[in-house]
Design a protein around this motif. Structure first.
Motif, PDB file in Angstrom:
ATOM      1  N   ALA A 248       0.854  -1.184   0.000  1.00  0.00           N
ATOM      2  CA  ALA A 248       0.000   0.000   0.000  1.00  0.00           C
ATOM      3  C   ALA A 248       0.890   1.234   0.000  1.00  0.00           C
ATOM      4  CB  ALA A 248      -0.903  -0.006   1.234  1.00  0.00           C
ATOM      5  N   TYR A 249       0.714   2.107  -0.992  1.00  0.00           N
ATOM      6  CA  TYR A 249       1.611   3.258  -1.071  1.00  0.00           C
ATOM      7  C   TYR A 249       0.839   4.572  -1.134  1.00  0.00           C
ATOM      8  CZ  TYR A 249       0.918   3.575  -6.204  1.00  0.00           C
ATOM      9  OH  TYR A 249       0.397   3.724  -7.477  1.00  0.00           O
ATOM     10  N   ALA A 250       1.521   5.612  -0.652  1.00  0.00           N
ATOM     11  CA  ALA A 250       0.989   6.969  -0.673  1.00  0.00           C
ATOM     12  C   ALA A 250       2.064   7.859  -1.278  1.00  0.00           C
ATOM     13  CB  ALA A 250       0.636   7.428   0.739  1.00  0.00           C
ATOM     14  N   SER A 251       1.873   8.237  -2.530  1.00  0.00           N
ATOM     15  CA  SER A 251       2.902   8.928  -3.299  1.00  0.00           C
ATOM     16  C   SER A 251       2.394  10.290  -3.753  1.00  0.00           C
ATOM     17  CB  SER A 251       3.292   8.080  -4.510  1.00  0.00           C
ATOM     18  OG  SER A 251       4.361   8.651  -5.216  1.00  0.00           O
ATOM     19  N   ILE A 252       3.262  11.304  -3.674  1.00  0.00           N
ATOM     20  CA  ILE A 252       2.864  12.656  -4.071  1.00  0.00           C
ATOM     21  C   ILE A 252       3.218  12.931  -5.529  1.00  0.00           C
ATOM     22  CG2 ILE A 252       3.095  15.113  -3.574  1.00  0.00           C
ATOM     23  CD1 ILE A 252       3.886  14.329  -0.700  1.00  0.00           C
ATOM     24  N   HIS A 253       4.466  12.724  -5.886  1.00  0.00           N
ATOM     25  CA  HIS A 253       4.937  13.049  -7.239  1.00  0.00           C
ATOM     26  C   HIS A 253       5.430  11.827  -8.015  1.00  0.00           C
ATOM     27  CE1 HIS A 253       4.452  17.282  -6.463  1.00  0.00           C
ATOM     28  NE2 HIS A 253       5.212  17.212  -5.384  1.00  0.00           N
ATOM     29  N   VAL A 309       3.626  12.043   7.899  1.00  0.00           N
ATOM     30  CA  VAL A 309       3.441  11.111   6.797  1.00  0.00           C
ATOM     31  C   VAL A 309       2.302  11.603   5.917  1.00  0.00           C
ATOM     32  CG1 VAL A 309       1.831   9.599   8.061  1.00  0.00           C
ATOM     33  CG2 VAL A 309       3.221   8.649   6.211  1.00  0.00           C
ATOM     34  N   PHE A 310       2.355  11.312   4.630  1.00  0.00           N
ATOM     35  CA  PHE A 310       1.304  11.726   3.705  1.00  0.00           C
ATOM     36  C   PHE A 310      -0.051  11.251   4.244  1.00  0.00           C
ATOM     37  CE2 PHE A 310      -0.460  11.594  -0.825  1.00  0.00           C
ATOM     38  CZ  PHE A 310      -0.582  12.977  -0.887  1.00  0.00           C
ATOM     39  N   PRO A 311      -1.061  12.148   4.318  1.00  0.00           N
ATOM     40  CA  PRO A 311      -2.289  11.857   5.070  1.00  0.00           C
ATOM     41  C   PRO A 311      -3.019  10.563   4.725  1.00  0.00           C
ATOM     42  CG  PRO A 311      -2.166  14.192   4.593  1.00  0.00           C
ATOM     43  CD  PRO A 311      -1.009  13.551   3.864  1.00  0.00           C
ATOM     44  N   VAL A 312      -3.042  10.172   3.439  1.00  0.00           N
ATOM     45  CA  VAL A 312      -3.798   8.953   3.118  1.00  0.00           C
ATOM     46  C   VAL A 312      -3.159   7.721   3.757  1.00  0.00           C
ATOM     47  CG1 VAL A 312      -4.923   9.773   1.025  1.00  0.00           C
ATOM     48  CG2 VAL A 312      -2.619   8.776   0.885  1.00  0.00           C
ATOM     49  N   MET A 313      -1.843   7.728   3.973  1.00  0.00           N
ATOM     50  CA  MET A 313      -1.202   6.614   4.670  1.00  0.00           C
ATOM     51  C   MET A 313      -1.564   6.641   6.145  1.00  0.00           C
ATOM     52  SD  MET A 313       0.552   3.872   4.795  1.00  0.00           S
ATOM     53  CE  MET A 313       1.363   3.732   3.186  1.00  0.00           C
ATOM     54  N   HIS A 314      -1.573   7.822   6.733  1.00  0.00           N
ATOM     55  CA  HIS A 314      -1.995   7.928   8.133  1.00  0.00           C
ATOM     56  C   HIS A 314      -3.416   7.406   8.286  1.00  0.00           C
ATOM     57  CE1 HIS A 314      -3.234   9.717  11.957  1.00  0.00           C
ATOM     58  NE2 HIS A 314      -1.938   9.811  12.255  1.00  0.00           N
ATOM     59  N   ASP A 315      -4.276   7.760   7.340  1.00  0.00           N
ATOM     60  CA  ASP A 315      -5.666   7.309   7.382  1.00  0.00           C
ATOM     61  C   ASP A 315      -5.747   5.791   7.285  1.00  0.00           C
ATOM     62  OD1 ASP A 315      -8.455   7.615   7.456  1.00  0.00           O
ATOM     63  OD2 ASP A 315      -8.601   7.680   5.267  1.00  0.00           O
ATOM     64  N   MET A 346       5.033   5.912  10.582  1.00  0.00           N
ATOM     65  CA  MET A 346       4.439   4.607  10.260  1.00  0.00           C
ATOM     66  C   MET A 346       4.879   3.547  11.261  1.00  0.00           C
ATOM     67  SD  MET A 346       4.401   4.455   6.075  1.00  0.00           S
ATOM     68  CE  MET A 346       6.130   4.844   5.796  1.00  0.00           C
ATOM     69  N   LYS A 347       6.151   3.570  11.612  1.00  0.00           N
ATOM     70  CA  LYS A 347       6.668   2.587  12.580  1.00  0.00           C
ATOM     71  C   LYS A 347       5.933   2.711  13.920  1.00  0.00           C
ATOM     72  CE  LYS A 347      11.094   0.908  14.464  1.00  0.00           C
ATOM     73  NZ  LYS A 347      10.886   1.047  15.913  1.00  0.00           N
TER      74      LYS A 347
END
Length: 386
Positions: A248-253, A309-315, A346-347
């Motif tokens: 599962a990844y959360a990528s901006i660019h 961390v990028f918000p969708v990963m936190h979610d 994340m950890k």
């Protein structure tokens, strides 16, 4: 018809876009309701107000001029209880049958309605005789609300299972693949409450159940019933259902996405049975949660964002936490152009989950993958498959 005496009076909702305002339901939903036609008539749950007029028509047709004696309320959530007040107003002799906790909730939903003398409170082991049919009540608290009860018809061997054994999708779209949308439904609706589901499964083992009638989805019989109970047993123990790895990844660019996809390729090249790569910014979150529970290993890859961390990963990780996620292996890939922070966040969230192991190495990408990152991804692929 469920049996000669038990009639289906539920309705399909093909217009709904989000169930509970969060779950995408492209195939709609069913709001199931049943009627037992005996010396005394029992209506088992109502429906969502969205489809109230259709449900009333189905009830009227099933009654065929008779008056109902009981309305059994297995679950107070509004998609099943919206028409309780209408039932009391329309049928002066009907009595509600529900748990003590449900009684406390009635005023929450129906302000100003006088329930005095109209409610029969039942608990675990209580029975209600309808004539040839007897309903035996089963406590099912926290599946997935505290007031939930199930009931078992001792004559036709039918379990009315409330939200248990339900699934997304309208009945008109029903297929043979019960598990797919039942799995997504279970982990997102009931997933937190594995111990409570286990308790009910143990109670079910003492009964001769030939049919399960849930409040959503198809009626289950035969092999379909057996398989549903088997899967519920696995799911509620938080055990993986099948071999596989979710990335599962959360990528901006796009840099983090490239690393996630590359790891997927490396795992497949090494013989991984199943690798699912999901973009958390675009995938249905409920489906990714489903896959996280389905497989034993999860790789989380995310960009750093605002010193976190990028918000969708936190979610995503927050969803796992509140669903009591446990007994899994994780690997971590973080990305940061100047001060990587995603890995630490994340950890910490993973370490707060029960019995979850973090596989080394944790990989840090600096903006875009480089030759040295490829080596680390290979090491991580080996470690995940060890």
């Amino acid at each position: 018809m469920i049996s000669d005496s038990i009639k289906y009076i539920g309705v399909d909702d093909l217009d709904i876009d989000l169930f509970e305002s969060q779950y995408v339901v492209p195939e709609g939903m069913s709001y199931n309701s049943y009627l037992i036609d005996d010396e005394k008539i029992a209506v088992l749950d109502t429906a969502d107000r969205r489809k109230g007029e259709e449900w009333k028509a189905n009830l009227t047709a099933a009654l065929n001029g008779r008056q109902p004696d009981y309305l059994v309320v297995h679950h107070m959530e509004p998609d099943h209880s919206a028409l309780i007040a209408w039932m009391l107003e329309t049928y002066s002799g009907v009595q509600l049958v529900c748990s003590a906790q449900a009684v406390k909730m009635l005023a929450n939903f129906f302000e100003g309605v006088d329930f005095t003398g109209r409610v029969i409170t039942v608990k675990e082991g209580d029975t209600l005789s309808l004539g040839k049919h007897t309903l035996q009540f089963i406590g099912a608290a926290m599946i997935h609300w505290p007031e939930v009860i199930m009931s078992y018809d001792t004559t036709d061997k039918v379990l009315f299972s409330a939200d248990g054994f339900g699934k997304f999708g309208a009945l008109v779209h029903e297929t043979d693949d019960w598990a797919c949308e039942a799995r997504r439904y279970y982990f997102n609706i009931c997933g937190k409450y594995g111990s409570q589901v286990q308790s009910v499964i143990k109670k079910m083992a003492a009964l001769d159940i030939q049919t399960i009638c849930p409040l959503h989805g198809p009626v289950l019989k035969g092999d379909a019933l057996t398989e549903a109970v088997r899967l519920y047993d696995t799911w509620s123990k938080y055990e993986p259902e099948s071999e596989g790895i979710l990335i599962a990844y959360a990528s901006i660019h796009g840099g983090t996405a490239a690393a996630a996809e590359r790891l997927g390729d490396l795992l497949r090249a090494r013989g991984a049975q199943k690798v699912v790569v999901s973009d958390l910014s675009r995938s249905d979150m409920a489906e990714v949660i489903e896959d996280a529970f389905r497989y034993p290993k999860v790789v989380v890859a995310a960009s750093s964002y605002d010193a976190g961390v990028f918000p969708v990963m936190h979610d995503f990780l927050y969803h796992l936490q509140i669903k009591n996620y446990q007994k899994r292996k994780f690997a971590i890939i973080e990305n940061g152009s100047w001060a990587p922070t995603a890995g630490k966040v994340m950890k910490g969230m993973i370490e707060a989950m029960k019995d979850c192991e973090i596989v080394e190495p944790m990989i840090t990408i600096r903006s875009r993958m480089k030759a040295s990152d490829e080596t680390q991804l290979e090491q991580l692929a080996d470690a995940l498959l060890a």
